[in-house]
Design a protein around this motif. Structure first.
Motif, short mmCIF file in Angstrom:
data_model
loop_
_atom_site.label_atom_id
_atom_site.label_comp_id
_atom_site.label_asym_id
_atom_site.label_seq_id
_atom_site.Cartn_x
_atom_site.Cartn_y
_atom_site.Cartn_z
N ALA A 131 60.59 23.14 -9.82
CA ALA A 131 61.32 24.24 -10.78
C ALA A 131 60.99 25.60 -10.38
CB ALA A 131 61.06 23.85 -12.25
N ALA A 132 59.70 25.85 -10.38
CA ALA A 132 59.12 27.19 -10.15
C ALA A 132 59.77 27.80 -8.68
CB ALA A 132 57.63 27.22 -10.00
N ARG A 133 59.80 26.77 -7.67
CA ARG A 133 60.04 27.09 -6.30
C ARG A 133 61.61 27.22 -6.51
NH1 ARG A 133 61.75 24.43 -1.84
NH2 ARG A 133 61.62 22.30 -2.75
N ILE A 134 62.35 26.37 -6.94
CA ILE A 134 63.79 26.20 -6.56
C ILE A 134 64.35 26.91 -7.42
CG2 ILE A 134 65.88 24.75 -6.43
CD1 ILE A 134 63.86 22.47 -5.69
N LEU A 135 63.99 27.00 -8.86
CA LEU A 135 64.77 27.85 -9.82
C LEU A 135 64.30 29.06 -10.08
CD1 LEU A 135 64.84 24.68 -12.50
CD2 LEU A 135 66.68 25.48 -10.60
N LYS A 136 63.21 29.50 -9.15
CA LYS A 136 62.59 31.01 -9.10
C LYS A 136 62.23 31.19 -10.69
CE LYS A 136 64.21 31.31 -5.11
NZ LYS A 136 63.31 30.61 -4.21
N CYS A 137 61.34 30.49 -11.19
CA CYS A 137 60.68 30.93 -12.42
C CYS A 137 59.29 30.72 -12.53
CB CYS A 137 61.46 30.27 -13.54
SG CYS A 137 61.06 28.35 -13.28
N ALA A 138 58.46 31.38 -13.14
CA ALA A 138 56.91 31.26 -13.07
C ALA A 138 56.76 29.86 -13.83
CB ALA A 138 56.25 32.20 -14.00
N PRO A 139 55.62 29.27 -13.16
CA PRO A 139 55.61 27.81 -13.71
C PRO A 139 55.05 27.79 -15.14
CG PRO A 139 54.08 28.49 -11.73
CD PRO A 139 54.67 29.49 -12.33
N ASP A 140 54.56 28.81 -15.68
CA ASP A 140 53.95 28.86 -16.96
C ASP A 140 55.25 29.13 -18.07
OD1 ASP A 140 54.44 31.35 -16.49
OD2 ASP A 140 52.73 32.30 -17.60
#
Lengths: 61, 61, 61, 61, 61, 61
Positions: free
Chosen positions: A28-37
């Motif tokens: 999700a972080a990689r593809i949707l461009k968001c911070a993992p937290d």
């Protein structure tokens, strides 16, 4: 902020949920461009008598 | 008609849920302009091994 | 960690949602004993032809 | 593809869920024009202390 | 109290939703033994690019 | 049978959703031990004025 809800038939282990949550959060972080937290993953176990596909309960298959 | 669903980590008491449901219903009626009797509040307890933030299960923290 | 989802008939203003989210978050923190920054509130507008009570669409009342 | 989720107070029997899933799937196929085998029905039992209407828990009525 | 949520691909008409809500409410009352006026049915249209089965978006089929 | 629902702030492209659905389905099959063709992924875009964290709408940040 992505909130990911996973409904699945009961029976998966905590180890499987742990690995799935890790992988899904990383992707999700990689593809949707968001911070993992900001990623939440919630699992919801469903009993076999509470899920029907094609009109038939899983418990009856 | 407002339908309010609250997912929360297991462990809150019925007294806490009772108070929260009362307050949320009253505030929904006041702010969202609806009759209190059309407000539904549903709680859904989530086990610590079923909720992950930042890719880590709550049970592992 | 409380994740609060509010389904409501379309038509409420952003100001109403803003106030409701503030109040609900403050009360969740107070009553359910959690930090305000782990509370998420998500609104989901529902069209009047997508909600039925007693078997009748709101749009038909 | 229709995914039908049914939240209901705990206490209904598996026989009731079986019949409801059958009927709902058949009617979904007929009315919504889809193959029965793409219809999923999931039941979610809710405890009486987890559902409030008009701000009052079902358990308190 | 049964709360029935129907996720379906966009494109069904209001007439189809009206009929489905009527039938599902009547059958919920009959099979699950509840008054029709406590049954809520909510439809949620999903775009073809927002639903994937077998890992493929409906929009890509 | 795993049903995976992804709520996310509006703005991701279809290409991002396509890739995420592919990856999540593949990983669900691998880790949760199910056939890929029983995995459904549904995205639900949320407007910035419909999501609040810490009591503040995303639209107000």
């Amino acid at each position: 902020m992505p909130m990911i809800r996973v409904e699945l038939l009961k029976g998966r282990t905590i180890a499987q949920k742990r690995e799935f949550a890790e992988v899904v959060t990383r992707e999700a972080a990689r593809i949707l461009k968001c911070a993992p937290d900001v990623v939440d993953v919630v699992f919801q176990d469903v009993e076999r008598h509470d899920w029907a596909s094609s009109g038939r309960l899983e418990a009856d298959r």
